[in-house]
Design a protein around this motif. Structure first.
Motif, PDB file in Angstrom:
ATOM      1  N   ALA A 299      53.048  42.379   7.511  1.00 26.66           N
ATOM      2  CA  ALA A 299      54.395  42.926   7.668  1.00 26.66           C
ATOM      3  C   ALA A 299      55.256  41.967   8.482  1.00 26.66           C
ATOM      4  O   ALA A 299      54.751  41.196   9.309  1.00 26.66           O
ATOM      5  CB  ALA A 299      54.344  44.287   8.348  1.00 26.66           C
ATOM      6  N   ARG A 300      56.550  42.023   8.230  1.00 30.20           N
ATOM      7  CA  ARG A 300      57.503  41.238   9.014  1.00 30.20           C
ATOM      8  C   ARG A 300      58.851  41.955   9.018  1.00 30.20           C
ATOM      9  O   ARG A 300      59.122  42.804   8.158  1.00 30.20           O
ATOM     10  CB  ARG A 300      57.656  39.825   8.469  1.00 30.20           C
ATOM     11  N   ALA A 301      59.674  41.603   9.982  1.00 30.83           N
ATOM     12  CA  ALA A 301      60.989  42.219  10.127  1.00 30.83           C
ATOM     13  C   ALA A 301      62.077  41.225   9.758  1.00 30.83           C
ATOM     14  O   ALA A 301      61.948  40.018   9.990  1.00 30.83           O
ATOM     15  CB  ALA A 301      61.189  42.704  11.558  1.00 30.83           C
ATOM     16  N   VAL A 302      63.143  41.729   9.158  1.00 29.25           N
ATOM     17  CA  VAL A 302      64.337  40.946   8.851  1.00 29.25           C
ATOM     18  C   VAL A 302      65.524  41.687   9.475  1.00 29.25           C
ATOM     19  O   VAL A 302      65.657  42.897   9.281  1.00 29.25           O
ATOM     20  CB  VAL A 302      64.547  40.788   7.327  1.00 29.25           C
ATOM     21  N   THR A 303      66.346  40.983  10.208  1.00 25.81           N
ATOM     22  CA  THR A 303      67.473  41.633  10.841  1.00 25.81           C
ATOM     23  C   THR A 303      68.633  41.793   9.856  1.00 25.81           C
ATOM     24  O   THR A 303      68.845  40.943   8.987  1.00 25.81           O
ATOM     25  CB  THR A 303      67.960  40.821  12.071  1.00 25.81           C
ATOM     26  N   VAL A 304      69.363  42.878   9.988  1.00 28.19           N
ATOM     27  CA  VAL A 304      70.575  43.062   9.203  1.00 28.19           C
ATOM     28  C   VAL A 304      71.565  41.986   9.609  1.00 28.19           C
ATOM     29  O   VAL A 304      71.756  41.716  10.787  1.00 28.19           O
ATOM     30  CB  VAL A 304      71.155  44.469   9.415  1.00 28.19           C
TER      31      VAL A 304
END
Length: 309
Positions: A299-304
């Motif tokens: 999993a990874r996060a992407v910022t708006v």
């Protein structure tokens, strides 16, 4: 067929007399195996476990040589109980008929199994036992075909979109990038902004929250018509195999999966992570939200505001 089923569960002496002159087949049986499970099409059966009794008889191919008392050369009783447990764990079902079919199919994948008789009865729905009986035989399909299908099943990229991400101008670009990465794309959303009805009973509130998420899914579908809202595993499998990006409507799968009580619609990150694990996703991408701890998939996060996935 009714007489065959009756004889399958009859005393061996009665069966021997009735089948005199036929080529004999060895049989193994599981009798009066009772499990508590949530099953049933009626609303009163949801959220409640009831006793279900299983009786299974399997006709097996006779051994070609001496067994030498080797358990690996026979169809183990464990394979029968494991088939029952696996199908009960796979999905919450409405019909005993569906459960019986799936158990029979799984048992017939075993190389020794030639024909299987399955009787399933609900013990708590009336004054007597209410049940179904089926008999199924191997139809010549290569043994192991179902396992091969499981090995070739697509592993999607599950992308969670926060409400800010749904409204962001980069939405279409994110979907373009995701489709170019190769894996099938399944989009997830959380609860919409604003108030929603509040119920005093937690099961009712769970339904309300799941339906609210589905409303948000339709809002996303309106933003990009390439993604279709889908609710069932069959629809998801078809979309993945045919290159169709889709948006997950969670109610049916969450409510029909035995482990679905672990999926919390009020916690969108946890719900998306649970779904990604269920689908054996190759990756979970969280746009506008941080991934929860303890994930079973990468999993990874992407910022708006970031235009690159």
């Amino acid at each position: 067929m009714a007489d065959e089923i009756r004889l399958a569960f009859a005393h061996p002496d009665e069966r021997a007399i009735a089948t005199a002159g036929e080529t004999p087949r060895d049989r193994i049986s599981l009798r009066d195996h009772v499990v508590e499970v949530e099953i049933g099409a009626f609303q009163a059966e949801r959220g409640h476990r009831q006793r279900v009794r299983f009786n299974v008889v399997v006709e097996v191919a006779p051994g070609k040589g001496a067994l030498e008392d080797d358990v690996d050369l026979i169809l183990s009783y464990d394979k029968v109980t494991e088939a029952i447990a696996a199908e009960l764990a796979a999905e919450r079902l409405n019909l005993l008929e569906t459960l019986a079919e799936r158990i029979a199919e799984r048992i017939l994948l075993e190389p020794q199994a030639l024909r299987v008789f399955v009787r399933i009865e609900k013990l708590d729905r009336g004054p007597g036992a209410l049940g179904v009986e089926i008999v199924r035989a191997r139809d010549g399909e290569p043994v192991g075909a179902a396992q091969d299908d499981a090995r070739t099943r697509p592993h999607p990229r599950v992308i969670y979109l926060s409400n800010a991400a749904i409204a962001d101008a980069a939405l279409s670009g994110w979907l373009d990038q995701a489709e170019a990465m190769g894996a099938p794309v399944i989009l997830c959303v959380g609860l919409p902004e604003g108030t929603r009805p509040q119920a005093s009973h937690p099961l009712a509130q769970r339904r309300i929250d799941l339906l609210a998420i589905e409303q948000n899914a339709w809002m996303l579908a309106a933003r990009d018509p390439r993604a279709k809202v889908v609710a069932t595993r069959t629809e998801l499998d078809w979309a993945m195999k045919n290159g169709q990006s889709c948006i997950w409507a969670p109610s049916k799968i969450v409510l029909d999966t035995p482990a679905g009580h672990h999926a919390h619609p009020e916690d969108p990150a946890e719900l998306a992570a649970w779904f990604a694990g269920l689908m054996e996703a190759c990756e979970l991408v969280m746009i506008g939200e941080e991934p929860p701890a303890g994930l079973t998939v990468p999993a990874r996060a992407v910022t708006v505001g970031n235009t690159t996935l």
